[in-house]
Scaffold this motif. Sequence first.
Motif, PDB file in Angstrom:
ATOM      1  N   PHE C 175      18.266  61.112  35.544  1.00 33.88           N
ATOM      2  CA  PHE C 175      18.238  61.055  37.110  1.00 33.88           C
ATOM      3  C   PHE C 175      18.099  59.603  37.422  1.00 33.88           C
ATOM      4  O   PHE C 175      18.916  59.128  38.301  1.00 33.88           O
ATOM      5  N   ILE C 178      21.681  58.023  36.932  1.00 32.61           N
ATOM      6  CA  ILE C 178      22.405  58.374  38.167  1.00 32.61           C
ATOM      7  C   ILE C 178      22.294  57.690  39.426  1.00 32.61           C
ATOM      8  O   ILE C 178      23.313  57.337  39.957  1.00 32.61           O
ATOM      9  N   ILE C 216      27.819  57.652  36.718  1.00 30.72           N
ATOM     10  CA  ILE C 216      27.744  58.825  37.700  1.00 30.72           C
ATOM     11  C   ILE C 216      28.695  59.923  37.160  1.00 30.72           C
ATOM     12  O   ILE C 216      28.136  61.173  37.228  1.00 30.72           O
ATOM     13  N   LEU C 217      29.597  59.919  36.246  1.00 31.05           N
ATOM     14  CA  LEU C 217      30.306  60.687  35.843  1.00 31.05           C
ATOM     15  C   LEU C 217      29.862  61.490  34.632  1.00 31.05           C
ATOM     16  O   LEU C 217      30.047  62.710  34.369  1.00 31.05           O
ATOM     17  N   PRO C 220      25.525  63.596  34.387  1.00 26.71           N
ATOM     18  CA  PRO C 220      25.295  64.969  34.781  1.00 26.71           C
ATOM     19  C   PRO C 220      25.622  65.899  33.643  1.00 26.71           C
ATOM     20  O   PRO C 220      24.861  67.086  33.491  1.00 26.71           O
ATOM     21  N   ILE C 221      26.399  65.538  32.680  1.00 25.66           N
ATOM     22  CA  ILE C 221      26.807  66.501  31.583  1.00 25.66           C
ATOM     23  C   ILE C 221      25.744  66.637  30.761  1.00 25.66           C
ATOM     24  O   ILE C 221      25.350  67.780  30.090  1.00 25.66           O
ATOM     25  N   ILE C 224      22.904  68.736  32.069  1.00 26.96           N
ATOM     26  CA  ILE C 224      23.157  70.281  32.094  1.00 26.96           C
ATOM     27  C   ILE C 224      22.938  70.713  30.662  1.00 26.96           C
ATOM     28  O   ILE C 224      22.286  71.788  30.361  1.00 26.96           O
ATOM     29  N   LEU C 227      19.342  70.693  29.946  1.00 25.67           N
ATOM     30  CA  LEU C 227      18.589  71.911  30.684  1.00 25.67           C
ATOM     31  C   LEU C 227      18.896  73.150  29.790  1.00 25.67           C
ATOM     32  O   LEU C 227      18.281  74.031  29.896  1.00 25.67           O
ATOM     33  N   LEU C 254      29.462  69.076  24.413  1.00 24.83           N
ATOM     34  CA  LEU C 254      29.069  68.860  25.570  1.00 24.83           C
ATOM     35  C   LEU C 254      28.008  67.482  25.430  1.00 24.83           C
ATOM     36  O   LEU C 254      27.859  66.560  26.249  1.00 24.83           O
ATOM     37  N   ILE C 257      30.291  64.449  25.180  1.00 21.48           N
ATOM     38  CA  ILE C 257      30.935  64.271  26.249  1.00 21.48           C
ATOM     39  C   ILE C 257      30.361  63.106  27.083  1.00 21.48           C
ATOM     40  O   ILE C 257      30.724  62.283  27.831  1.00 21.48           O
TER      41      ILE C 257
END
Lengths: 270, 99, 543
Positions: C175, C178, C216-217, C220-221, C224, C227, C254, C257
Amino acid sequence: MNHTATTGGGAQAALREVEHHFDYTGRKLGMWLFLFTELLLFGGLFVAYAIYRHVNFADFHTAAKDLDLVLGTVNTVILLTSSLTMALSITAMQKGNRRLAVWLVALTVLCGLAFLVIKYFEWTAKISHGIYPASPELMKLPQGEVRFFGLYYAMTGLHGLHVIIGMVLLTVMAVVIARKPFRVHSFRVEDAEEPLAGARPAIVDAGGRPLWKGGVIDENVEHLSVVVRLKPGPETIHPSDYVSLENAGLYWHLVDIIWIFLFPLFYLIT
Amino acid sequence: MEHGHGENGGHVVSYGTFVGVWLALLMLTALTVAVSGVDLKRLSVLTALAVACIKTSLVLGIFMHLKYEDRIFKVMFLVVVVTLAIFIGLTFTDTTLAR
Amino acid sequence: MAVDVAGRPHALPDYLNHRAAYSGILSWVLSTDHKRIGVMYLVSQLAFFLVGVGLGFVMRLEMLTPGPTVISNPAVYNAIFTVHGVIMIFLFVIPGLIASFGNFFLPIMIGAKDVAFPFLNLLSWWLFIIGAFVAIASLFTGGLPDTGWTFYVPYSIQTNTNTTLALFGVFILGFSSILTGLNFVTTVHQMRAPGMRWGRMPLFVWAIYATSWIQILATPILGITLLLVMLERMLGIGVFDPARGGDPVLYQHLFWIYSHPAVYIMILPGMGAISEIIPTFARRTIFGYKFIAGSSLAIALFGSLVWAHHMFTAGIGERAAVIFSLLTFLVAVPSAIKVFNWVSTLYRGSIELRPPMLFALAFIFLFSIGGFTGLMQGALALDIHLHDTYFVVAHFHYVMFGGTGFALFGALHYWFPKMFGRMYNEKVATIAWALMFVGFNVLYFTMLLMGWLGMPRRYYDYLPQYQSWHVVATVGSWILIAGVLLMLGNLLVALKRGEKAPDNPWGGVTPEWSTSSPPPVENFEKTPTFTGGPYDFPTEVAR
């Protein structure tokens, strides 16, 4: 912006507006960038969905039949309507109609609540049938169906969390709009001490009669500032008044968009 | 209805436009639900996704104002979509996944 | 007080002496001034770095002999390399130069007073600290995470150690990353001063811009993915767990990535700093400004296409392996363009071998070795042999430590006078640099050879034939650590007792050198207007 203050004795001091740096495009840009991260957050789940769906095509088809199409469609309509009320609230604010805006935001939140209630019923129904993560019933099903429901709970769960966050955000925004005056202008009086020493600040009407008088300006006075709160009205509306609501609205619309994709991928692949 | 402009650049979309878009979204929803009842095999995924994309464009463009924003916003959005497409696409090259 | 070229004191107090709303430690941890936030990141990162170095020191001690040496339980060794990786990667190299020097210098280099969202900036730092503590707390509450920093499933789902908390800590750190990326992209788009058009921005700014997009891009991957592993551990969701029908290779896809683009988050700002240092100490404009700027963007783009080269032996399909191998070769091209351009900048330059330049030149050498060894692993046939050996460990230390690490230390020596208003002892800095350079290569080049000969990574025990190599490497680690401690000690002393720094000790021509050392709170006495090229050096040396 510069204004001049006059004393009774004719001495002058300068009024300087306290500038607040406001970048409307910048604020929106920041929000859009945050939305992009949310898109990619869900995007990771869509990668998993795409792979598993491709491999377990038939199982996904079977498992999807277990979901309630009517409830799913109703929820879709609810969220689309909530996006409408959200968008309308921005237009209302832009036209200076604060009351209407607050009502529309409240309606949006209510739609969100309705969505969550329906989701709750859907989930509890599934759980009572023994279909939940790691349940013995679920483990008996074929691999593709297990994957389907794993993704179903993960994706609709994460989406539901975002609905809750959106509702909280919008409730806060509604309260802020309802209570806050639209615009606050602050002016500092420069060089107040000498020319204004011994004087009292006052508000006078057109006839020169004082409506209000303050205390004497002496060496105890550190600075003199004037704060003007403008009452709302269509002519005085400014983007700084509604940019936060707009950004909250963008978040809400994103929640809607995610559902626009979740709906067909889980409910319509029968 | 005309699109007005608020002070200092906030572009105002009329209430009527929003309601119109909402009606279109409802119709598209009805369409996609109806089509899902028809057995189109592999094409059913594509039609469902295509309708979802149209609905999303309406929400993005009009509700979220993207159509009226500076070009840079649209460019950035495109970058994001392409990025996601690449992630999904290149992962798919691994045919041994998810046996 | 900071003085200008003629020795006259500057009118405004500098940011270190600015009287803020709070006093003492609160004036730092509650400050929204990007310069203070940058310094806080720098100090935190260096502190975490030293912890990571300590863990590395212990690992190298353990590897002096086969079998138990200083650690009796192999599980503890697993935990140590896991924590070493998590700390070094997430708390030192990923925030790297961007959180520290990026925060401090981005606004100054574009003529702005601060970033676009100063409060969000402070929040980013707090999330960094909170995430760090949550991750570290996982060491003390329940078993030490022992999955390796890569948290591969199914072990990360099944292990009884406190992995969930560690994952959550990393999630929070994501976070932070980001929000910083978002802040910087908005800042570059919206807050450039008059005349600071895109083609005039310092290359450090271009590097930060490209890096911010990756943050930014890609982050998030990771978010998740971690998570989902947390949900698997807590609720048994079954997306990755093979026991519940999941696919563990999907996890790896994932995970990588994000984690492959993450290495470009790590290196790009470092490369940006090198692009600043070299022109200044060659007293020449950079060769190929447009290509260096463009290559930063190209690296961000291509770097997002190569992730599965971490998975060649994981059981991915042959078609995928070939595609990713090809893409991996392509991503070397923009990096090579940078190296060619830096070296070309040196040609016919008036070169001064002062500490920042020494680190920059060492960077080029070490990063090139790192890059070549990366290419070697991109070749499928070689990778079968090299994967999971010390060759990989050496490769990534060459790029992350020899690359980003040395770039960070170079940037530190370059910008130290500007940030703190003091000069340091350049002789000691040079000796420290020499110790680091020698120690680094003794440690890691040996590992390249060891790995080639088959020494596996993350192994507590090994066959006796590798022992002499391990001993050499460990001695190298001691020389390296001595250099690191000398370097940091030298700078610490300089903070208190260094000579006052002039505004422009090195004769740089980018915007930060036109303001005082240290800069005032609003960065410039008045908002600058920019003309001319980004690296225009006068023909006469005027310092």
